[in-house]
Design an enzyme around this catalytic site. Structure first.
Site, mmCIF file in Angstrom:
data_model
loop_
_atom_site.group_PDB
_atom_site.id
_atom_site.type_symbol
_atom_site.label_atom_id
_atom_site.label_comp_id
_atom_site.label_asym_id
_atom_site.label_seq_id
_atom_site.Cartn_x
_atom_site.Cartn_y
_atom_site.Cartn_z
ATOM 1 N N GLY A 133 0.853 -1.197 0.000
ATOM 2 C CA GLY A 133 0.000 0.000 0.000
ATOM 3 C C GLY A 133 0.882 1.238 0.000
ATOM 4 O O GLY A 133 1.285 1.732 -1.049
ATOM 5 N N GLU A 246 -4.463 13.295 -6.433
ATOM 6 C CA GLU A 246 -5.329 13.034 -5.271
ATOM 7 C C GLU A 246 -5.115 14.081 -4.194
ATOM 8 O O GLU A 246 -6.053 14.500 -3.522
ATOM 9 C CB GLU A 246 -5.038 11.631 -4.716
ATOM 10 C CG GLU A 246 -5.490 10.528 -5.657
ATOM 11 C CD GLU A 246 -5.267 9.132 -5.098
ATOM 12 O OE1 GLU A 246 -6.235 8.382 -4.955
ATOM 13 O OE2 GLU A 246 -4.110 8.781 -4.813
ATOM 14 N N GLN A 283 -22.151 29.657 24.815
ATOM 15 C CA GLN A 283 -20.814 29.992 24.312
ATOM 16 C C GLN A 283 -20.026 28.759 23.858
ATOM 17 O O GLN A 283 -19.254 28.830 22.896
ATOM 18 C CB GLN A 283 -20.028 30.761 25.386
ATOM 19 C CG GLN A 283 -18.800 31.437 24.807
ATOM 20 C CD GLN A 283 -18.015 32.207 25.842
ATOM 21 O OE1 GLN A 283 -17.789 31.745 26.967
ATOM 22 N NE2 GLN A 283 -17.609 33.412 25.483
ATOM 23 N N GLU A 371 0.468 9.567 7.817
ATOM 24 C CA GLU A 371 1.853 9.302 8.238
ATOM 25 C C GLU A 371 2.804 9.501 7.051
ATOM 26 O O GLU A 371 3.899 10.056 7.196
ATOM 27 C CB GLU A 371 1.982 7.868 8.778
ATOM 28 C CG GLU A 371 1.320 7.640 10.132
ATOM 29 C CD GLU A 371 -0.199 7.525 10.047
ATOM 30 O OE1 GLU A 371 -0.733 7.366 8.932
ATOM 31 O OE2 GLU A 371 -0.847 7.612 11.106
HETATM 32 C C1 LIG Z 1 -11.799 3.867 0.300
HETATM 33 C C2 LIG Z 1 -10.456 3.621 -0.309
HETATM 34 C C3 LIG Z 1 -10.273 3.877 -1.668
HETATM 35 C C4 LIG Z 1 -9.048 3.563 -2.274
HETATM 36 N N1 LIG Z 1 -8.940 3.707 -3.633
HETATM 37 C C5 LIG Z 1 -7.803 3.253 -4.243
HETATM 38 C C6 LIG Z 1 -7.731 3.214 -5.685
HETATM 39 O O1 LIG Z 1 -8.653 3.606 -6.385
HETATM 40 N N2 LIG Z 1 -6.597 2.700 -6.245
HETATM 41 C C7 LIG Z 1 -5.552 2.234 -5.499
HETATM 42 O O2 LIG Z 1 -4.573 1.788 -6.083
HETATM 43 N N3 LIG Z 1 -5.608 2.272 -4.134
HETATM 44 C C8 LIG Z 1 -6.688 2.756 -3.498
HETATM 45 N N4 LIG Z 1 -6.776 2.760 -2.122
HETATM 46 C C9 LIG Z 1 -5.644 2.264 -1.350
HETATM 47 C C10 LIG Z 1 -4.937 3.316 -0.500
HETATM 48 O O3 LIG Z 1 -4.192 4.177 -1.327
HETATM 49 C C11 LIG Z 1 -4.095 2.563 0.537
HETATM 50 O O4 LIG Z 1 -5.012 1.986 1.458
HETATM 51 C C12 LIG Z 1 -3.128 3.474 1.254
HETATM 52 O O5 LIG Z 1 -2.113 3.894 0.387
HETATM 53 C C13 LIG Z 1 -2.484 2.780 2.466
HETATM 54 O O6 LIG Z 1 -1.997 1.507 2.126
HETATM 55 P P1 LIG Z 1 -2.369 0.244 3.047
HETATM 56 O O7 LIG Z 1 -3.834 0.239 3.229
HETATM 57 O O8 LIG Z 1 -1.741 -0.958 2.465
HETATM 58 O O9 LIG Z 1 -1.729 0.553 4.470
HETATM 59 P P2 LIG Z 1 -0.183 0.290 4.915
HETATM 60 O O10 LIG Z 1 0.752 0.835 3.901
HETATM 61 O O11 LIG Z 1 -0.084 -1.165 5.264
HETATM 62 O O12 LIG Z 1 -0.129 1.155 6.223
HETATM 63 C C14 LIG Z 1 -0.649 0.706 7.480
HETATM 64 C C15 LIG Z 1 -0.295 1.764 8.519
HETATM 65 O O13 LIG Z 1 1.152 1.876 8.614
HETATM 66 C C16 LIG Z 1 1.544 3.208 8.366
HETATM 67 N N5 LIG Z 1 2.822 3.235 7.654
HETATM 68 C C17 LIG Z 1 3.184 2.526 6.549
HETATM 69 N N6 LIG Z 1 4.418 2.849 6.186
HETATM 70 C C18 LIG Z 1 4.873 3.789 7.057
HETATM 71 C C19 LIG Z 1 6.089 4.530 7.204
HETATM 72 N N7 LIG Z 1 7.110 4.388 6.345
HETATM 73 N N8 LIG Z 1 6.195 5.401 8.230
HETATM 74 C C20 LIG Z 1 5.163 5.563 9.097
HETATM 75 N N9 LIG Z 1 3.984 4.905 9.010
HETATM 76 C C21 LIG Z 1 3.849 4.030 8.001
HETATM 77 C C22 LIG Z 1 0.429 3.812 7.517
HETATM 78 O O14 LIG Z 1 0.419 5.225 7.600
HETATM 79 C C23 LIG Z 1 -0.790 3.164 8.147
HETATM 80 O O15 LIG Z 1 -1.151 3.862 9.309
HETATM 81 C C24 LIG Z 1 -7.972 3.072 -1.486
HETATM 82 C C25 LIG Z 1 -8.143 2.871 -0.102
HETATM 83 C C26 LIG Z 1 -9.365 3.130 0.478
HETATM 84 C C27 LIG Z 1 -9.544 2.851 1.953
#
Ligand SMILES: Cc1cc2nc3c(=O)[nH]c(=O)nc-3n(C[C@H](O)[C@H](O)[C@H](O)COP(=O)(O)OP(=O)(O)OC[C@H]3O[C@@H](n4cnc5c(N)ncnc54)[C@H](O)[C@@H]3O)c2cc1C
Length: 383
Positions: A133, A246, A283, A371
């Site tokens: 992600g 975005e 207030q 983040e």
């Molecule tokens: C409603 C919705 C619509 C979406 N639409 C699309 C779409 O159309 N196309 C598409 O390709 N994707 C889409 N996404 C995916 C979205 O871009 C990802 O969910 C997002 O980038 C986070 O990836 P992940 O869910 O794998 O979380 P992860 O990357 O697994 O992160 C999990 C947690 O760890 C934290 N984290 C990860 N790495 C670090 C770091 N280096 N330092 C600090 N914290 C970190 C993150 O901030 C988060 O809190 C969508 C997601 C949602 C929920």
């Protein structure tokens, strides 16, 4: 910097606001409850010119500049109260269609853009995978050349519009030996291509009128001419550019939603009586309204600063991340305050402010988490 919207832009904003109140708002609550995408409303958005906003008219779009595109998404959210539909529109326009305009061959533009801009076809962008992600460079979806075709294998998750899309731009590894971030390409995959499988739609917390899908590509063969942009350059040139859209344009819908929550809270505070007077005269409630206004104004300003820099072609990586981070924080904060002002009624699903909390949460996750935005800001400041 000049954030003044000209008369034409203000008139367009007003016309989208009116259209959204008339066409989108009715049924928004039911669509949230039923988790239902409404094709009829979608078609009307297409008829109004909202589905190809920044695409030039020669390809069927509306030829809007970046600021005007933001204004349209903002007004759609403010008047329509349907963040799910707004998400589908935002994804379709900014990450499902714009990349074809910016990186497509003339043949690809002529083939896909008119249908996407009219709304006859729906677009999606598939970057995220079950195990990749935030760490986009870790994607595993693989495309291998076989004669005049590319064969794609892998899965994509959280894909907005995935199950309803006619075209999905799929980001896949074409050269695994090219090193971090390189060797990644983009492909336009059409709906009925054998091997393109919609596994299922995911049951979401908010933005429920927009489908969010798990997709598989099982020996999915696409013609070589469906590669979008240069081979091996899609991570930086297409995927990261999508994140930029975005962060500078798509979040405009969240700012529009903040205005809707503020207006609903003002109206309710004037009507609801407690201890012998409207709660607007207590207030504590006045302070909440004042704070919501301050956060809304600040969110709108950082959004239009980033959008303006993008429009002018000026560097804006930090400003885009500031906008994404702050709009997410301010949107969630104001949504919570709107519920608090509504008291028990704010906790009931019939009131749009309940939905606004669930919708607002997405902004700190999709398109790069808060983040990650802070990481980008700090990296720039500390380098
Ligand atoms: C409603 C919705 C619509 C979406 N639409 C699309 C779409 O159309 N196309 C598409 O390709 N994707 C889409 N996404 C995916 C979205 O871009 C990802 O969910 C997002 O980038 C986070 O990836 P992940 O869910 O794998 O979380 P992860 O990357 O697994 O992160 C999990 C947690 O760890 C934290 N984290 C990860 N790495 C670090 C770091 N280096 N330092 C600090 N914290 C970190 C993150 O901030 C988060 O809190 C969508 C997601 C949602 C929920």
């Amino acid at each position: 910097m000049d954030f003044t919207h000209n008369q034409e832009q203000r008139a367009f904003y007003a016309s989208v606001l009116e259209f959204a109140a008339k066409v989108v708002e009715p049924g928004a609550h039911e669509r949230d409850v039923e988790s239902r995408f409404d094709r009829d409303v979608w078609n009307q958005l297409g008829g109004f010119g909202l589905l190809g906003l920044p695409i030039p008219e020669e390809y069927g779009g509306s030829g809007a500049d970046i600021i005007t595109t933001c204004l349209a998404l903002e007004a759609l959210a403010e008047g329509g109260h349907d963040a799910g539909l707004g998400l589908s529109v935002g994804a379709h326009v900014t990450i499902g269609t714009v990349p074809i305009f910016l990186h497509g061959t003339e043949a690809q533009k002529r083939k896909y853009l008119p249908k996407l801009c009219s709304g006859e076809w729906i677009g999606a962008m598939a970057i995220t995978e079950p195990e990749a992600g935030s760490d986009t460079a870790a994607i595993k979806c693989r495309a291998v050349r076989d004669g005049d075709e590319w064969v794609i294998n892998g899965s994509k998750i959280f894909i907005t519009n995935g199950s309803i899309a006619d075209t999905v731009i799929v980001i896949a590894v074409t050269d695994p030996d090219a090193g971090a971030g390189a060797g990644v390409s983009a492909f336009i995959v059409e709906k009925n291509t054998p091997g393109f499988v919609v596994d299922r739609d995911l049951d979401k917390m908010g933005t429920r009128s927009s489908p969010l899908s798990l997709l598989h590509f099982d020996d999915c063969r696409v013609p070589a001419e469906n590669m979008l942009g240069e081979e091996g350059s899609a991570l930086w040139k297409i995927a990261f550019e999508c994140f930029d859209w975005e962060r500078t344009v798509m979040i405009a819908g969240s700012v529009g939603a903040m205005k809707a929550s503020l207006d609903a809270s003002i109206k309710y505070a004037k009507e609801r009586v407690a201890f012998g007077k409207p709660i607007a005269r207590h207030q504590a409630i006045q302070h909440k309204i004042a704070e919501m206004k301050a956060y809304y104004d600040a969110a709108r300003l950082v959004l239009y600063r980033a959008a303006w820099l993008k429009q002018e072609g000026l560097p804006h990586e930090v400003e885009a991340s500031v906008a994404k981070y702050f709009v997410a924080e301010a949107g969630m904060r104001n949504a919570l305050e709107a519920v608090q002002i509504h008291g028990g009624y704010g906790y009931i699903k019939e009131f749009p402010v309940e939905r606004a909390i669930r919708d607002a949460k997405l902004i700190s996750i999709g398109g790069g988490t808060s983040e990650i935005q802070k990481m980008i800001i700090a990296r720039n400041l500390l380098s």
